[in-house]
Scaffold this motif. Structure first.
Motif, PDB file in Angstrom:
ATOM      1  N   ILE A   9      -5.007   7.058  -1.991  1.00  0.00           N
ATOM      2  CA  ILE A   9      -5.950   7.342  -3.064  1.00  0.00           C
ATOM      3  C   ILE A   9      -5.985   6.118  -3.977  1.00  0.00           C
ATOM      4  N   VAL A  10      -7.084   5.949  -4.667  1.00  0.00           N
ATOM      5  CA  VAL A  10      -7.238   4.814  -5.571  1.00  0.00           C
ATOM      6  C   VAL A  10      -6.913   5.274  -6.982  1.00  0.00           C
ATOM      7  N   ASN A  11      -6.027   4.559  -7.633  1.00  0.00           N
ATOM      8  CA  ASN A  11      -5.670   4.830  -9.018  1.00  0.00           C
ATOM      9  C   ASN A  11      -6.356   3.767  -9.862  1.00  0.00           C
TER      10      ASN A  11
ATOM     11  N   PRO B 285       6.552  15.286  -6.566  1.00  0.00           N
ATOM     12  CA  PRO B 285       6.054  16.233  -5.560  1.00  0.00           C
ATOM     13  C   PRO B 285       4.571  16.570  -5.667  1.00  0.00           C
ATOM     14  N   LEU B 286       4.034  16.681  -6.871  1.00  0.00           N
ATOM     15  CA  LEU B 286       2.620  17.034  -7.007  1.00  0.00           C
ATOM     16  C   LEU B 286       1.722  15.931  -6.448  1.00  0.00           C
ATOM     17  N   LEU B 287       1.975  14.697  -6.828  1.00  0.00           N
ATOM     18  CA  LEU B 287       1.149  13.597  -6.335  1.00  0.00           C
ATOM     19  C   LEU B 287       1.373  13.374  -4.840  1.00  0.00           C
ATOM     20  N   HIS B 288       2.611  13.487  -4.389  1.00  0.00           N
ATOM     21  CA  HIS B 288       2.916  13.327  -2.970  1.00  0.00           C
ATOM     22  C   HIS B 288       2.160  14.359  -2.133  1.00  0.00           C
ATOM     23  N   ARG B 289       2.173  15.605  -2.584  1.00  0.00           N
ATOM     24  CA  ARG B 289       1.462  16.683  -1.883  1.00  0.00           C
ATOM     25  C   ARG B 289      -0.055  16.473  -1.935  1.00  0.00           C
TER      26      ARG B 289
ATOM     27  N   ARG C 185      -2.877  -4.309  -4.236  1.00  0.00           N
ATOM     28  CA  ARG C 185      -1.728  -4.028  -5.107  1.00  0.00           C
ATOM     29  C   ARG C 185      -1.381  -2.557  -4.913  1.00  0.00           C
ATOM     30  N   ILE C 186      -0.530  -2.307  -3.945  1.00  0.00           N
ATOM     31  CA  ILE C 186      -0.224  -0.921  -3.595  1.00  0.00           C
ATOM     32  C   ILE C 186       0.986  -0.398  -4.352  1.00  0.00           C
ATOM     33  N   GLN C 187       1.026   0.904  -4.490  1.00  0.00           N
ATOM     34  CA  GLN C 187       2.174   1.609  -5.034  1.00  0.00           C
ATOM     35  C   GLN C 187       2.458   2.762  -4.081  1.00  0.00           C
ATOM     36  N   THR C 188       3.721   3.005  -3.825  1.00  0.00           N
ATOM     37  CA  THR C 188       4.069   4.097  -2.929  1.00  0.00           C
ATOM     38  C   THR C 188       4.531   5.307  -3.737  1.00  0.00           C
ATOM     39  N   VAL C 189       4.378   6.475  -3.122  1.00  0.00           N
ATOM     40  CA  VAL C 189       4.773   7.730  -3.756  1.00  0.00           C
ATOM     41  C   VAL C 189       5.648   8.479  -2.765  1.00  0.00           C
TER      42      VAL C 189
ATOM     43  N   VAL D 288      -9.776  -0.745  -2.052  1.00  0.00           N
ATOM     44  CA  VAL D 288      -8.477  -1.176  -2.565  1.00  0.00           C
ATOM     45  C   VAL D 288      -8.142  -2.605  -2.193  1.00  0.00           C
ATOM     46  N   THR D 289      -9.043  -3.270  -1.506  1.00  0.00           N
ATOM     47  CA  THR D 289      -8.767  -4.622  -1.027  1.00  0.00           C
ATOM     48  C   THR D 289      -9.438  -5.661  -1.919  1.00  0.00           C
ATOM     49  N   HIS D 290      -8.651  -6.626  -2.393  1.00  0.00           N
ATOM     50  CA  HIS D 290      -9.171  -7.721  -3.201  1.00  0.00           C
ATOM     51  C   HIS D 290      -9.954  -8.680  -2.309  1.00  0.00           C
TER      52      HIS D 290
END
Length: 83
Positions: free
Chosen positions: A41-43, A23-27, A14-18, A6-8
């Protein structure tokens, strides 16, 4: 160092928080963290060479059927390739 994928090259990401509003993705991330010790996780884009981006569950299943992918998660469902 723990998550180089995930590192350039310049050391940024470019992170995104959840949070619990998804709830499904958070869990899912929480369970992944329990198993690996890494709460990330990498999206990434979902397509294969020469094919357009996956844009629906149907596209995902079609791509899964012809690509070297071991497992596909779509919402609460998981499809695994036979060993």
């Amino acid at each position: 160092e723990r998550i180089p994928a995930v590192t350039h090259v310049d050391g940024t990401a470019r992170i995104q928080t959840v949070d619990e509003s998804n709830p499904l993705l958070h869990r899912t991330i929480g369970r992944f963290a329990e198993r690996t010790g890494v709460p990330v996780i990498v999206n990434t884009s979902f397509n294969t060479a020469g094919r357009p981006m996956v844009d629906s569950p149907r596209d995902a299943l079609e791509c899964f059927g012809s690509a070297p992918i071991d497992m596909l998660a779509v919402g609460p469902y998981v499809v695994r390739r036979r060993p």
